[in-house]
Design an enzyme around this catalytic site. Structure first.
Site, mmCIF file in Angstrom:
data_model
loop_
_atom_site.group_PDB
_atom_site.id
_atom_site.type_symbol
_atom_site.label_atom_id
_atom_site.label_comp_id
_atom_site.label_asym_id
_atom_site.label_seq_id
_atom_site.Cartn_x
_atom_site.Cartn_y
_atom_site.Cartn_z
ATOM 1 N N HIS A 177 -41.367 -71.910 -39.668
ATOM 2 C CA HIS A 177 -42.202 -72.952 -39.084
ATOM 3 C C HIS A 177 -42.615 -74.038 -40.087
ATOM 4 C CE1 HIS A 177 -44.933 -73.303 -35.303
ATOM 5 N NE2 HIS A 177 -44.619 -74.499 -35.763
ATOM 6 N N TYR A 205 -48.091 -69.985 -31.393
ATOM 7 C CA TYR A 205 -48.535 -70.541 -30.113
ATOM 8 C C TYR A 205 -49.269 -69.513 -29.263
ATOM 9 C CZ TYR A 205 -45.130 -74.308 -31.074
ATOM 10 O OH TYR A 205 -44.402 -75.334 -31.630
#
Length: 266
Positions: free
Chosen positions: A99, A48
């Site tokens: 992830h 991010y």
């Protein structure tokens, strides 16, 4: 704030703040606003690019922090977590997630073994995965005997992931929903959601978040201003009827996925 008990015995807030697509420069102020409103969980990830801002926002706060290992660091897990911890300004995170499995590079099993070591070393208090399918979970369980505490998956009324949820329930894994309101697309305008919202005098987003909460999922909707953060938080005191839940359950769609397919992504 309701809490969920993880399979490692720890307690995690059920509702949190997602920070995907929130820029680093804005993250601190948004996170502080969310904490002021009552949020107790903040979800970020290395990819991010906002861990520094999130770290600034949580400074001196008692809050659950989740971050994630990106795909290109599955062979370098400890260094990747150390980098995240430095940006966040923490000695340990509450939850560290892998992830994506990225089965094509075939490193997720070794990465999971490394994450177990980091948990045992105290750098991640709990560990889990994100976007893992049942066959990926079967493999890491068979090889290590360590069950992820959480599997964070795309889940919303148009894509309800019933097979994954059943697997999680059978193995004591908390289901955590990403893109829980379907990225805001057409879901919040759906006549069923709008009707239920009107009947309760609530917003469509609150109805969808309350559906997640009623099913026992952890849910991390993203919001980037006080109005939407406050609206999301207010879903905590919305109780949907059995009829409401059944109507939303009926919205599941075979082609409802919005994000990548974990079987091939990466």
């Amino acid at each position: 704030m309701a809490n969920l008990t993880l399979n490692d015995g720890r307690s995690m807030p059920q509702l949190g703040m997602g920070t995907w697509q929130i820029k680093d420069a804005q993250a601190a102020a948004i996170v502080r606003t969310g904490l002021d409103l009552g949020f107790e969980l903040v979800d970020t990830a290395a990819i991010y690019g906002n861990e520094l801002g999130v770290g600034d926002g949580i400074k001196d706060a008692d809050v659950w922090i989740t971050t994630k290992l990106w795909n290109d660091r599955q062979g370098d897990v400890e260094a990747a977590l150390d980098e995240s911890l430095a940006l966040l300004g923490l000695d340990a995170v509450d939850l560290y997630l892998m992830h994506w499995p990225v089965p094509a590079q075939d490193r997720y099993l070794d990465a999971w073994r490394a994450m177990i070591g980091l948990r045992d070393a105290g750098k991640a208090r709990s560990i889990g995965v994100s976007n893992f399918l049942p066959d990926h979970l079967d493999r890491i369980l068979a090889a290590t005997g360590v069950t992820p505490a959480v599997n964070q998956i795309e889940l919303h009324p148009k894509f309800q992931q019933r097979e994954a949820r059943a697997y999680h329930e059978a193995h004591g894994i908390v289901t955590q929903s990403w893109s829980p309101i379907g990225q805001g697309k057409d879901l919040l305008k759906h006549d069923v959601i709008v009707r239920i919202a009107g009947a309760h005098g609530r917003s469509p987003a609150q109805v969808v978040i309350a559906w997640h909460l009623a099913h026992g999922f952890s849910v991390i909707p993203k919001a980037s201003d006080r109005e939407h953060l406050s609206d999301n938080f207010a879903a905590l005191d919305l109780t949907l009827s059995a009829e409401d839940l059944a109507a939303i359950d009926a919205l599941d769609s075979a082609d409802g996925r919005l994000g990548p397919d974990p079987a091939i992504f990466g």
